[in-house]
Scaffold this motif. Sequence first.
Motif, PDB file in Angstrom:
ATOM      1  N   UNK A  31       0.844  -1.206   0.000  1.00 31.30           N
ATOM      2  CA  UNK A  31       0.000   0.000   0.000  1.00 31.30           C
ATOM      3  C   UNK A  31       0.877   1.253   0.000  1.00 31.30           C
ATOM      4  N   UNK A  32       1.919   1.240   0.809  1.00 28.36           N
ATOM      5  CA  UNK A  32       2.806   2.388   0.899  1.00 28.36           C
ATOM      6  C   UNK A  32       3.562   2.652  -0.386  1.00 28.36           C
ATOM      7  N   UNK A  33       4.093   1.607  -0.994  1.00 27.84           N
ATOM      8  CA  UNK A  33       4.842   1.778  -2.240  1.00 27.84           C
ATOM      9  C   UNK A  33       3.953   2.328  -3.353  1.00 27.84           C
ATOM     10  N   UNK A  34       2.674   1.958  -3.322  1.00 28.72           N
ATOM     11  CA  UNK A  34       1.728   2.469  -4.327  1.00 28.72           C
ATOM     12  C   UNK A  34       1.075   3.783  -3.899  1.00 28.72           C
ATOM     13  N   UNK A  35       1.425   4.258  -2.691  1.00 25.79           N
ATOM     14  CA  UNK A  35       0.787   5.448  -2.120  1.00 25.79           C
ATOM     15  C   UNK A  35      -0.728   5.271  -2.141  1.00 25.79           C
ATOM     16  N   UNK A  36      -1.151   4.115  -1.646  1.00 32.55           N
ATOM     17  CA  UNK A  36      -2.564   3.724  -1.702  1.00 32.55           C
ATOM     18  C   UNK A  36      -3.157   3.531  -0.301  1.00 32.55           C
TER      19      UNK A  36
END
Length: 109
Positions: A31-36
């Motif tokens: 989620x963090x890597x996708x800024x999601x």
Amino acid sequence: MGHDIYGWNKAREEIAYARFSMGNHNAILLYGLLEAYPFYAGVSGSGKSSIFSLQQFEKALNEYKKLFNTSASLKESDCTSWDQKQILNFIQKCLATAQKEKSVEVYFG
């Protein structure tokens, strides 16, 4: 309960998949890597999807490289954990599709 995250191409075919159990703290990494983060609902995803651009996947891969201190030529065999492998695999598959189609839809279930 758990996190089932799918990447779909423009034809709505599944091109990537990542699965995390509800207690697996590594889900938040993807989620963090996708800024999601808005799609993170604790024990599972929100049940919603969004379109991610080529640039977003390029950024996610660059952030992955920084986070895991890896080189430019990443292979799944270079990863040390199952979750690290599935995160890399998910990003790389979505990136490959986005390079052809300019974007990928990601569903967070």
